[in-house]
Design a protein around this motif. Sequence first.
Motif, PDB file in Angstrom:
ATOM      1  N   GLU A  49       0.823  -1.215   0.000  1.00  0.00           N
ATOM      2  CA  GLU A  49       0.000   0.000   0.000  1.00  0.00           C
ATOM      3  C   GLU A  49       0.855   1.262   0.000  1.00  0.00           C
ATOM      4  O   GLU A  49       0.581   2.212   0.739  1.00  0.00           O
ATOM      5  N   LEU A  50       1.881   1.291  -0.853  1.00  0.00           N
ATOM      6  CA  LEU A  50       2.777   2.446  -0.880  1.00  0.00           C
ATOM      7  C   LEU A  50       2.043   3.732  -1.222  1.00  0.00           C
ATOM      8  O   LEU A  50       2.382   4.801  -0.716  1.00  0.00           O
ATOM      9  N   GLY A  51       1.021   3.650  -2.064  1.00  0.00           N
ATOM     10  CA  GLY A  51       0.283   4.831  -2.471  1.00  0.00           C
ATOM     11  C   GLY A  51      -0.412   5.529  -1.321  1.00  0.00           C
ATOM     12  O   GLY A  51      -0.569   6.752  -1.329  1.00  0.00           O
ATOM     13  N   PRO A  79      15.674  -1.166  -4.170  1.00  0.00           N
ATOM     14  CA  PRO A  79      15.675  -0.755  -5.575  1.00  0.00           C
ATOM     15  C   PRO A  79      14.333  -0.138  -5.966  1.00  0.00           C
ATOM     16  O   PRO A  79      13.277  -0.613  -5.569  1.00  0.00           O
ATOM     17  N   GLY A  80      14.402   0.969  -6.681  1.00  0.00           N
ATOM     18  CA  GLY A  80      13.195   1.627  -7.147  1.00  0.00           C
ATOM     19  C   GLY A  80      12.474   2.439  -6.090  1.00  0.00           C
ATOM     20  O   GLY A  80      11.342   2.868  -6.309  1.00  0.00           O
ATOM     21  N   LEU A  81      13.103   2.671  -4.937  1.00  0.00           N
ATOM     22  CA  LEU A  81      12.433   3.365  -3.839  1.00  0.00           C
ATOM     23  C   LEU A  81      12.977   4.771  -3.584  1.00  0.00           C
ATOM     24  O   LEU A  81      12.622   5.398  -2.590  1.00  0.00           O
ATOM     25  N   LEU A  82      13.801   5.279  -4.486  1.00  0.00           N
ATOM     26  CA  LEU A  82      14.396   6.594  -4.276  1.00  0.00           C
ATOM     27  C   LEU A  82      13.325   7.680  -4.143  1.00  0.00           C
ATOM     28  O   LEU A  82      13.428   8.556  -3.277  1.00  0.00           O
ATOM     29  N   GLU A  83      12.277   7.615  -4.950  1.00  0.00           N
ATOM     30  CA  GLU A  83      11.222   8.623  -4.865  1.00  0.00           C
ATOM     31  C   GLU A  83      10.527   8.574  -3.502  1.00  0.00           C
ATOM     32  O   GLU A  83      10.252   9.614  -2.902  1.00  0.00           O
ATOM     33  N   LEU A  84      10.260   7.372  -2.991  1.00  0.00           N
ATOM     34  CA  LEU A  84       9.656   7.237  -1.665  1.00  0.00           C
ATOM     35  C   LEU A  84      10.598   7.777  -0.597  1.00  0.00           C
ATOM     36  O   LEU A  84      10.170   8.499   0.311  1.00  0.00           O
ATOM     37  N   PHE A  85      11.869   7.458  -0.683  1.00  0.00           N
ATOM     38  CA  PHE A  85      12.849   7.947   0.281  1.00  0.00           C
ATOM     39  C   PHE A  85      12.860   9.477   0.308  1.00  0.00           C
ATOM     40  O   PHE A  85      12.799  10.100   1.371  1.00  0.00           O
ATOM     41  N   GLN A  86      12.912  10.088  -0.861  1.00  0.00           N
ATOM     42  CA  GLN A  86      12.907  11.549  -0.938  1.00  0.00           C
ATOM     43  C   GLN A  86      11.637  12.121  -0.321  1.00  0.00           C
ATOM     44  O   GLN A  86      11.680  13.096   0.429  1.00  0.00           O
TER      45      GLN A  86
END
Length: 124
Positions: A49-51, A79-86
């Motif tokens: 449920e990342l959204g 991997p692929g989580l840079l946007e979430l991290f930011q």
Amino acid sequence: MPNILVIGFDPHTIPGFDPQPVAAAIEQGSKAFAELGLAEDLFLIDFAELGGAEAKLVERLQQRQYDAVVVGGGIRKGPGLLELFQLVVNLVHWHQPEAAIAFNDNAGDSPDWVLKALEQRRNR
């Protein structure tokens, strides 16, 4: 008693991942926080449920003032989580501007990094 928010993934919600080592490390970190007299508040993101994570995190960040916030390694390193991290770092910055921000190597060493971040904040 300092209030600490720890943000990470719920290891039981990550597909194809053995949650046991991370769950054990989270428990170890929680015990260490208690022994140090730090009030830990866990915010575990459901990987499926990342959204919906942003609204839930904002709600949590607005519930109380935290002295430090830990952004867990799974959010930073996956991997692929840079946007979430930011997004997570910015949400913490915007909603808890006085909190020290800490990062960990693993869930078990979060208290060590929190102590370092709190010390850095005191020395500024």
